[in-house]
Write a protein that holds these residues in place. Sequence first.
Motif, PDB file in Angstrom:
ATOM      1  N   TYR A  81      21.610 -25.603  10.430  1.00 34.61           N
ATOM      2  CA  TYR A  81      22.427 -25.638   9.356  1.00 34.61           C
ATOM      3  C   TYR A  81      24.001 -25.688   9.567  1.00 34.61           C
ATOM      4  CZ  TYR A  81      22.525 -25.138   4.025  1.00 34.61           C
ATOM      5  OH  TYR A  81      22.713 -25.225   2.746  1.00 34.61           O
ATOM      6  N   GLN A  82      24.544 -26.769   8.816  1.00 32.65           N
ATOM      7  CA  GLN A  82      25.976 -26.180   8.721  1.00 32.65           C
ATOM      8  C   GLN A  82      26.489 -25.806   7.458  1.00 32.65           C
ATOM      9  OE1 GLN A  82      28.126 -30.297   8.783  1.00 32.65           O
ATOM     10  NE2 GLN A  82      30.207 -29.295   9.020  1.00 32.65           N
ATOM     11  N   LYS A  83      26.858 -24.709   7.578  1.00 31.38           N
ATOM     12  CA  LYS A  83      27.223 -23.984   6.247  1.00 31.38           C
ATOM     13  C   LYS A  83      28.723 -24.274   5.950  1.00 31.38           C
ATOM     14  CE  LYS A  83      27.794 -21.033   2.809  1.00 31.38           C
ATOM     15  NZ  LYS A  83      29.195 -21.358   2.399  1.00 31.38           N
ATOM     16  N   TYR A  84      28.919 -24.935   4.688  1.00 35.02           N
ATOM     17  CA  TYR A  84      30.385 -24.974   4.268  1.00 35.02           C
ATOM     18  C   TYR A  84      30.655 -24.616   2.951  1.00 35.02           C
ATOM     19  CZ  TYR A  84      28.158 -29.608   3.186  1.00 35.02           C
ATOM     20  OH  TYR A  84      27.261 -30.528   2.708  1.00 35.02           O
ATOM     21  N   CYS A  85      31.539 -24.687   2.281  1.00 34.25           N
ATOM     22  CA  CYS A  85      31.914 -23.947   0.962  1.00 34.25           C
ATOM     23  C   CYS A  85      31.245 -24.925  -0.020  1.00 34.25           C
ATOM     24  CB  CYS A  85      33.341 -23.779   0.698  1.00 34.25           C
ATOM     25  SG  CYS A  85      33.765 -23.042  -0.808  1.00 34.25           S
ATOM     26  N   SER A  86      30.725 -24.071  -1.239  1.00 35.50           N
ATOM     27  CA  SER A  86      30.271 -24.905  -2.217  1.00 35.50           C
ATOM     28  C   SER A  86      31.086 -25.506  -3.020  1.00 35.50           C
ATOM     29  CB  SER A  86      29.438 -23.813  -3.108  1.00 35.50           C
ATOM     30  OG  SER A  86      30.342 -22.759  -3.807  1.00 35.50           O
ATOM     31  N   THR A  87      32.505 -25.559  -2.735  1.00 40.15           N
ATOM     32  CA  THR A  87      33.493 -26.234  -3.445  1.00 40.15           C
ATOM     33  C   THR A  87      34.115 -27.281  -2.231  1.00 40.15           C
ATOM     34  OG1 THR A  87      34.876 -24.551  -3.228  1.00 40.15           O
ATOM     35  CG2 THR A  87      34.064 -25.236  -5.533  1.00 40.15           C
ATOM     36  N   PHE A  88      33.314 -27.738  -1.225  1.00 45.08           N
ATOM     37  CA  PHE A  88      33.564 -28.452  -0.230  1.00 45.08           C
ATOM     38  C   PHE A  88      34.838 -28.342   0.472  1.00 45.08           C
ATOM     39  CE2 PHE A  88      32.952 -32.794   1.805  1.00 45.08           C
ATOM     40  CZ  PHE A  88      31.684 -32.862   2.124  1.00 45.08           C
ATOM     41  N   ASP A  89      35.320 -27.080   0.664  1.00 45.45           N
ATOM     42  CA  ASP A  89      36.629 -26.939   0.831  1.00 45.45           C
ATOM     43  C   ASP A  89      37.039 -27.488   2.291  1.00 45.45           C
ATOM     44  OD1 ASP A  89      36.690 -25.252  -1.428  1.00 45.45           O
ATOM     45  OD2 ASP A  89      37.514 -23.380  -0.286  1.00 45.45           O
ATOM     46  N   GLY A 226      23.040 -29.652   6.026  1.00 45.41           N
ATOM     47  CA  GLY A 226      24.618 -29.150   5.690  1.00 45.41           C
ATOM     48  C   GLY A 226      24.581 -28.554   4.509  1.00 45.41           C
ATOM     49  N   GLY A 227      25.267 -27.615   3.829  1.00 44.91           N
ATOM     50  CA  GLY A 227      25.140 -27.255   2.485  1.00 44.91           C
ATOM     51  C   GLY A 227      25.797 -26.072   2.390  1.00 44.91           C
ATOM     52  N   ALA A 228      25.949 -25.668   1.221  1.00 47.29           N
ATOM     53  CA  ALA A 228      26.331 -24.104   0.647  1.00 47.29           C
ATOM     54  C   ALA A 228      25.051 -23.238   0.742  1.00 47.29           C
ATOM     55  CB  ALA A 228      27.043 -24.206  -0.384  1.00 47.29           C
ATOM     56  N   ALA A 229      25.049 -22.190   0.102  1.00 50.41           N
ATOM     57  CA  ALA A 229      24.245 -21.166   0.100  1.00 50.41           C
ATOM     58  C   ALA A 229      22.861 -21.620  -0.642  1.00 50.41           C
ATOM     59  CB  ALA A 229      24.549 -20.030  -0.662  1.00 50.41           C
ATOM     60  N   GLY A 230      23.033 -22.431  -1.672  1.00 51.52           N
ATOM     61  CA  GLY A 230      21.894 -23.172  -2.310  1.00 51.52           C
ATOM     62  C   GLY A 230      20.851 -23.877  -1.472  1.00 51.52           C
ATOM     63  N   LEU A 231      21.113 -24.604  -1.117  1.00 53.66           N
ATOM     64  CA  LEU A 231      20.175 -25.311   0.007  1.00 53.66           C
ATOM     65  C   LEU A 231      19.511 -24.575   0.917  1.00 53.66           C
ATOM     66  CD1 LEU A 231      18.453 -27.965   0.622  1.00 53.66           C
ATOM     67  CD2 LEU A 231      20.413 -28.696   2.030  1.00 53.66           C
ATOM     68  N   GLY A 232      20.257 -23.693   1.620  1.00 52.19           N
ATOM     69  CA  GLY A 232      19.699 -22.576   2.569  1.00 52.19           C
ATOM     70  C   GLY A 232      18.669 -21.817   1.729  1.00 52.19           C
ATOM     71  N   ALA A 233      18.924 -21.477   0.702  1.00 48.37           N
ATOM     72  CA  ALA A 233      17.823 -20.617  -0.055  1.00 48.37           C
ATOM     73  C   ALA A 233      16.658 -21.360  -0.556  1.00 48.37           C
ATOM     74  CB  ALA A 233      18.564 -20.156  -1.471  1.00 48.37           C
ATOM     75  N   ALA A 234      16.845 -22.743  -0.828  1.00 51.27           N
ATOM     76  CA  ALA A 234      15.865 -23.422  -0.976  1.00 51.27           C
ATOM     77  C   ALA A 234      14.986 -23.746   0.399  1.00 51.27           C
ATOM     78  CB  ALA A 234      16.460 -24.811  -1.390  1.00 51.27           C
ATOM     79  N   LEU A 235      15.810 -23.887   1.622  1.00 50.63           N
ATOM     80  CA  LEU A 235      14.761 -23.953   2.649  1.00 50.63           C
ATOM     81  C   LEU A 235      13.913 -22.722   2.862  1.00 50.63           C
ATOM     82  CD1 LEU A 235      17.531 -25.439   5.081  1.00 50.63           C
ATOM     83  CD2 LEU A 235      15.432 -26.548   4.519  1.00 50.63           C
TER      84      LEU A 235
END
Length: 433
Positions: A81-89, A226-235
Amino acid sequence: MTGPWLGAVADDLTGACDLADAVSEAGGSAVVVVGQPTAPPPASDCVVVALKSRTAPRELALAESLAAARWLLGAGCTTLYQKYCSTFDSTDEGNIGPVADALVDLLGGADPVAVGTPATPRVGRTVYQGHLFVGRRLLSESPLRDHPLTPMRDPDLVRVLSRQAGGGVALVDRATVTAGPAAVTVALEAARRDGARHVIVDALTDGDLDTLAEALLAMPGRPLVGGAAGLGAALARVSGTAARRSPGDGGAVAARAVPVVPPGRQLILSGSCSARTREQVDGFPGPRVTLSPVDLDTTSPGAVDAVVAAVARAYRDTTGPVLVTSSADPEQVAASEARLGPGRAAALLEAATARIARRAVDTLGVRRLLVAGGETSGAVVRALDLGTLRVGPAAGPGLPWMVPEGGPALALLLKSGNFGDPDLFTTAWRHCP
């Protein structure tokens, strides 16, 4: 001992804690490893490696991200998982796209692809027709448009990623997502066959993210997620992480199980200049000490001593938290940058805040720290020489209290600048372990 199945490379520390909190909320156990790991991973469902790569020079970001990914894959993680910011910083130069390219190449396989979304509905981040929204506003109309390091002026993520990354960028829209996981899988495979190397996916709800997670877990090959915390929680939800084995039968430790932290003083260190953090600073009713980059640059080496002494005096008059703040509005930040030179104000403040944290823990009996800002949090954790952090109770979405494993007996809330209610500096302590 059960090894982690989800391994994440995070581009900053507060984002790593946010992801770990989301996985814990879904019933999994998660730890954050600060910096490049060396020892084998602790027992956990999810291991997040927290780097400082969001605004680092590209080659450094690539090297550190690849090293962390290799360690995670070597530890047995089946989903990277590539974790980046929920505002795509990020800027037009990266680093989200370049890091994704490097990690896709590392995973290899036929027609490798990166699939993701920063959507995290629990904190008001959604993606529709490839455009990122912060609450009801487009990203470009939110306060993030004036971020001092990564001003986000373009809400079209397909367009933003196309400027950063190699290969084509495709979109899976919400109409496809609402048709179900099978439709998403077909769309992802079609995008990959058409030469897309990156795919952005719309999501307005947690249900949309669960649909995407189900499609990704069923996808042949091993895509980079890749994504923020939302998709990680869904996984974590879709994979059945909540049905993990208990600690007694050799599995991963329970979610939010942390070491005991003894009583001690409370300290807030605020370095973020985001609109929400400034609101939290303004609303804090307790004693505060202001940290100025100009003072740090022009006064004697005793400037930090003076701040620590002021904090010590404040503790004589209160049993609650004391605030040390360098948070400033955009005009003040610009004035400091103009006077001191690009980047110098931030560097002075980070170094001073880290030294204050170390001194407060060593000499003032501080055992609970709330730190606002990703760069500030990273500097504080490095000064305290913390390695692995376990997720404890949360003060709000994406706001977990973290406790070091095998380190000093401390509790830390490491807050992304834009997170938390306006009264967080007052209410967070109710949830502290």
